[in-house]
Design an enzyme around this catalytic site. Sequence first.
Site, PDB file in Angstrom:
ATOM      1  N   HIS A  22       0.847  -1.205   0.000  1.00 51.60           N
ATOM      2  CA  HIS A  22       0.000   0.000   0.000  1.00 51.60           C
ATOM      3  C   HIS A  22       0.877   1.248   0.000  1.00 51.60           C
ATOM      4  O   HIS A  22       0.671   2.164  -0.799  1.00 51.60           O
ATOM      5  CB  HIS A  22      -0.910  -0.040   1.239  1.00 51.60           C
ATOM      6  CG  HIS A  22      -1.669   1.211   1.500  1.00 51.60           C
ATOM      7  ND1 HIS A  22      -3.003   1.344   1.173  1.00 51.60           N
ATOM      8  CD2 HIS A  22      -1.310   2.381   2.074  1.00 51.60           C
ATOM      9  CE1 HIS A  22      -3.414   2.551   1.532  1.00 51.60           C
ATOM     10  NE2 HIS A  22      -2.399   3.199   2.085  1.00 51.60           N
ATOM     11  N   GLU A  23       1.864   1.281   0.885  1.00 53.52           N
ATOM     12  CA  GLU A  23       2.713   2.465   0.998  1.00 53.52           C
ATOM     13  C   GLU A  23       3.584   2.656  -0.244  1.00 53.52           C
ATOM     14  O   GLU A  23       3.779   3.787  -0.700  1.00 53.52           O
ATOM     15  CB  GLU A  23       3.560   2.409   2.270  1.00 53.52           C
ATOM     16  CG  GLU A  23       2.749   2.423   3.558  1.00 53.52           C
ATOM     17  CD  GLU A  23       1.786   3.601   3.695  1.00 53.52           C
ATOM     18  OE1 GLU A  23       2.072   4.698   3.163  1.00 53.52           O
ATOM     19  OE2 GLU A  23       0.740   3.437   4.350  1.00 53.52           O
ATOM     20  N   HIS A  26       1.597   4.273  -2.998  1.00 60.31           N
ATOM     21  CA  HIS A  26       1.371   5.716  -2.862  1.00 60.31           C
ATOM     22  C   HIS A  26       2.352   6.532  -3.715  1.00 60.31           C
ATOM     23  O   HIS A  26       2.040   7.644  -4.129  1.00 60.31           O
ATOM     24  CB  HIS A  26       1.486   6.164  -1.400  1.00 60.31           C
ATOM     25  CG  HIS A  26       0.209   6.099  -0.651  1.00 60.31           C
ATOM     26  ND1 HIS A  26      -0.962   6.691  -1.075  1.00 60.31           N
ATOM     27  CD2 HIS A  26      -0.092   5.509   0.538  1.00 60.31           C
ATOM     28  CE1 HIS A  26      -1.919   6.477  -0.203  1.00 60.31           C
ATOM     29  NE2 HIS A  26      -1.426   5.751   0.785  1.00 60.31           N
ATOM     30  N   GLU A  85      -6.020   6.650  -1.554  1.00 61.69           N
ATOM     31  CA  GLU A  85      -6.041   5.460  -0.690  1.00 61.69           C
ATOM     32  C   GLU A  85      -6.598   4.252  -1.427  1.00 61.69           C
ATOM     33  O   GLU A  85      -6.146   3.125  -1.220  1.00 61.69           O
ATOM     34  CB  GLU A  85      -6.838   5.740   0.582  1.00 61.69           C
ATOM     35  CG  GLU A  85      -6.236   6.832   1.444  1.00 61.69           C
ATOM     36  CD  GLU A  85      -4.797   6.551   1.878  1.00 61.69           C
ATOM     37  OE1 GLU A  85      -4.448   5.383   2.131  1.00 61.69           O
ATOM     38  OE2 GLU A  85      -4.020   7.519   1.973  1.00 61.69           O
ATOM     39  N   ASP A  89      -4.632   0.870  -1.820  1.00 61.13           N
ATOM     40  CA  ASP A  89      -5.183  -0.408  -1.340  1.00 61.13           C
ATOM     41  C   ASP A  89      -5.181  -1.453  -2.450  1.00 61.13           C
ATOM     42  O   ASP A  89      -4.762  -2.597  -2.244  1.00 61.13           O
ATOM     43  CB  ASP A  89      -6.607  -0.230  -0.812  1.00 61.13           C
ATOM     44  CG  ASP A  89      -6.667   0.393   0.566  1.00 61.13           C
ATOM     45  OD1 ASP A  89      -5.631   0.438   1.262  1.00 61.13           O
ATOM     46  OD2 ASP A  89      -7.769   0.831   0.957  1.00 61.13           O
ATOM     47  N   HIS A 150      -9.589   8.145   3.648  1.00 57.87           N
ATOM     48  CA  HIS A 150      -9.764   6.699   3.592  1.00 57.87           C
ATOM     49  C   HIS A 150     -11.261   6.392   3.603  1.00 57.87           C
ATOM     50  O   HIS A 150     -11.989   6.972   4.409  1.00 57.87           O
ATOM     51  CB  HIS A 150      -9.157   6.013   4.815  1.00 57.87           C
ATOM     52  CG  HIS A 150      -7.695   6.198   4.961  1.00 57.87           C
ATOM     53  ND1 HIS A 150      -7.147   7.276   5.619  1.00 57.87           N
ATOM     54  CD2 HIS A 150      -6.662   5.442   4.526  1.00 57.87           C
ATOM     55  CE1 HIS A 150      -5.829   7.164   5.597  1.00 57.87           C
ATOM     56  NE2 HIS A 150      -5.508   6.068   4.940  1.00 57.87           N
ATOM     57  N   ARG A 156     -12.878  -0.476   2.088  1.00 56.86           N
ATOM     58  CA  ARG A 156     -11.478  -0.716   1.718  1.00 56.86           C
ATOM     59  C   ARG A 156     -11.320  -2.176   1.328  1.00 56.86           C
ATOM     60  O   ARG A 156     -10.523  -2.509   0.448  1.00 56.86           O
ATOM     61  CB  ARG A 156     -10.551  -0.368   2.878  1.00 56.86           C
ATOM     62  CG  ARG A 156     -10.546   1.117   3.200  1.00 56.86           C
ATOM     63  CD  ARG A 156      -9.540   1.463   4.235  1.00 56.86           C
ATOM     64  NE  ARG A 156      -8.214   1.535   3.594  1.00 56.86           N
ATOM     65  CZ  ARG A 156      -7.156   2.005   4.217  1.00 56.86           C
ATOM     66  NH1 ARG A 156      -7.225   2.410   5.473  1.00 56.86           N
ATOM     67  NH2 ARG A 156      -6.001   2.059   3.590  1.00 56.86           N
TER      68      ARG A 156
END
Length: 188
Positions: A22-23, A26, A85, A89, A150, A156
């Site tokens: 996920h990070e 980004h 987000e 995800d 989010h 999510r």
Amino acid sequence: MFFSADRPNYMNYGGIGYVIGHEITHGFDHQGRLFDKKGNLREWWHPETSDKYMVRTECMIRQYSNYIADKEARLRIDGLHTIGENIADNGGVMLAYNAYGRWLANKTEPRLPGLYEYSGRQMFWINAANIWCSVYRPETLKHIVLTGVHPPGQYRVIGTFQNQPEFANDFKCPLGSYMNPKKKCKVW
């Protein structure tokens, strides 16, 4: 707990692997893509790449904007507001699942007591969903939907998993079912 050396790797990849993916994603979302390798704000993508990216993000914006977090209050998620987000995800779970698949090649893992009927790949998804498990008071849910970047945890999971053919395959969801829609969104 996101990681433990003492538990099966489907839990680790579905936990910390998902978060790390996920990070990383980004860096290529609607904001991260605007910075070059040195961190300078600069348009460095080819215009054709940017155009294709925008088309793909539009699909995801529409998808998440169709989720209603509270039917009584008619509280709809704003897919544009949560796009970064949502991209992270979707990309993160895909990266983690692919990494788990490479690790798993020609290996078997122990099953968890009481969950013997689930394969390691299914347990990856179950653990990935579990990290967003949450319960909100109505006023908190409203605050999250109206001001947060989010979507609520439930979306999510639903939004991300609906876009993953691997999820549908692992759980044998028929094409056209809620968790295996014919139209899926994919940015990366």
